[in-house]
Design an enzyme around this catalytic site. Structure first.
Site, PDB file in Angstrom:
ATOM      1  N   HIS A 174       0.838  -1.205   0.000  1.00  0.00           N
ATOM      2  CA  HIS A 174       0.000   0.000   0.000  1.00  0.00           C
ATOM      3  C   HIS A 174       0.874   1.256   0.000  1.00  0.00           C
ATOM      4  O   HIS A 174       2.053   1.198   0.342  1.00  0.00           O
ATOM      5  CB  HIS A 174      -0.839   0.040   1.288  1.00  0.00           C
ATOM      6  CG  HIS A 174      -1.911  -0.987   1.371  1.00  0.00           C
ATOM      7  ND1 HIS A 174      -2.059  -1.810   2.460  1.00  0.00           N
ATOM      8  CD2 HIS A 174      -2.908  -1.317   0.519  1.00  0.00           C
ATOM      9  CE1 HIS A 174      -3.104  -2.599   2.271  1.00  0.00           C
ATOM     10  NE2 HIS A 174      -3.641  -2.327   1.101  1.00  0.00           N
ATOM     11  N   CYS A 226      -2.179  -0.190   9.899  1.00  0.00           N
ATOM     12  CA  CYS A 226      -3.294  -1.007   9.412  1.00  0.00           C
ATOM     13  C   CYS A 226      -4.118  -1.626  10.523  1.00  0.00           C
ATOM     14  O   CYS A 226      -5.218  -2.096  10.284  1.00  0.00           O
ATOM     15  CB  CYS A 226      -2.800  -2.072   8.451  1.00  0.00           C
ATOM     16  SG  CYS A 226      -1.670  -3.226   9.166  1.00  0.00           S
TER      17      CYS A 226
HETATM   18  C1  CIR Z   1      -3.596  -8.011   3.187  1.00  0.00           C
HETATM   19  O1  CIR Z   1      -2.801  -8.444   2.343  1.00  0.00           O
HETATM   20  O2  CIR Z   1      -4.635  -7.440   2.869  1.00  0.00           O
HETATM   21  C2  CIR Z   1      -3.273  -8.213   4.646  1.00  0.00           C
HETATM   22  N1  CIR Z   1      -2.605  -9.444   4.826  1.00  0.00           N
HETATM   23  C3  CIR Z   1      -2.423  -7.069   5.160  1.00  0.00           C
HETATM   24  C4  CIR Z   1      -3.102  -5.758   5.110  1.00  0.00           C
HETATM   25  C5  CIR Z   1      -2.266  -4.649   5.657  1.00  0.00           C
HETATM   26  N2  CIR Z   1      -2.995  -3.435   5.629  1.00  0.00           N
HETATM   27  C6  CIR Z   1      -2.462  -2.235   5.726  1.00  0.00           C
HETATM   28  O3  CIR Z   1      -1.251  -2.106   5.791  1.00  0.00           O
HETATM   29  N3  CIR Z   1      -3.271  -1.200   5.694  1.00  0.00           N
END
Ligand code: CIR
Length: 260
Positions: free
Chosen positions: A167, A254
């Site tokens: 991201h 996140c």
């Molecule tokens: C994903 O790949 O969607 C999750 N394993 C990790 C999401 C991490 N989100 C973030 O950094 N906002």
């Protein structure tokens, strides 16, 4: 809204990671998450937010959704509005309903529709400006929807391509004043030209995901050069272990949705 400091969060929403975190989406195929240790790290995170004066709503794990603890991706919150996203990964789309329900008790919500996709991890807002990363998770329709929605709340968004990392906020975060902490490939992007960009050493790129709350910089432990860089700003730095969360591409931002 600009009189509010972007890190003056009064509330946050988090979701505890459950045993299914072992099945979370990841770019680190060879690593296996220890869900018990992940929960320990999550509890320390909640404690850190609480000690900084944030009232934290803790949601239980969401069965069937291994990545649901990464609540940041399900909404974008600015003063006066929350945009419920349509996450880029189809396996994560069912995460939004329960978060929307909780947010709706706190702030008016609007909901993104297909074909838009957007993960909150691709959105960085600092007061009345912000950036949207165009990534494998966030498409142009998602960026357009969010830009329009936030324009009604005095926030002007710019798009930035995310050529590496999951991201935008895997690589760029606000750390106070006019300062952005950024991975080298993003540091020179014209979208950040008016900002003082602090480049993170390539071997510590994960530490770009540092979170500022109430004047304190919460940084991932194990990145000494970045810690020193942050400490040199004069702001307090708190380091938290995130190595289990990192195994499923998660970081500090996140794990929460934050509301000023
Ligand atoms: C994903 O790949 O969607 C999750 N394993 C990790 C999401 C991490 N989100 C973030 O950094 N906002």
């Amino acid at each position: 809204m600009t009189h509010l400091l972007p890190d003056a969060f009064s509330r946050a929403i988090v979701r505890r990671p459950g045993p299914e975190l072992v099945n979370g989406l990841t770019s680190h195929r060879g690593l296996r998450v220890d869900p018990v240790q992940a929960l320990v790290q999550h509890e320390a995170y909640v404690k850190a937010l609480t000690s900084l004066g944030v009232a934290v709503t803790v949601l239980p794990p969401l069965p069937g959704f291994p990545d649901a603890c990464f609540v940041e991706d399900t909404a974008v919150v600015v003063p006066g509005c929350a945009v419920i996203t349509r996450p880029g990964a189809p396996s994560r789309r069912g995460e939004t309903a329960t978060v929307a329900e909780v947010l709706a008790r706190m702030v008016p919500v609007v909901t993104m529709d297909a074909p838009a996709t957007l993960d909150g991890g691709d959105v960085l807002v600092v007061g009345d400006v912000g950036w949207i990363g165009l990534s494998d998770r966030t498409n142009a329709a998602g960026a357009a929807f969010l830009t329009e929605a936030l324009s009604h709340h005095g926030v002007r968004m710019t798009t930035v391509p995310v050529a590496e990392g999951l991201h935008l906020k895997s690589s760029v975060n606000w750390v106070g004043g006019r300062r952005l902490l950024a991975a080298a490939p993003f540091a020179g992007h014209p979208a950040f030209a008016d900002w003082e960009v602090m480049p993170v050493p390539p071997d510590e790129a994960y530490a770009c995901n540092t979170l500022r709350v109430a004047g304190t910089l919460i940084a991932p432990a194990g990145h000494p050069a970045t810690r020193d860089l942050l400490a040199a700003t004069g702001d307090p730095v708190v380091e938290l272990a995130t190595d289990e969360i990192a195994k499923v591409d998660g970081g500090l931002t996140c794990l929460s949705l934050r509301l000023v």
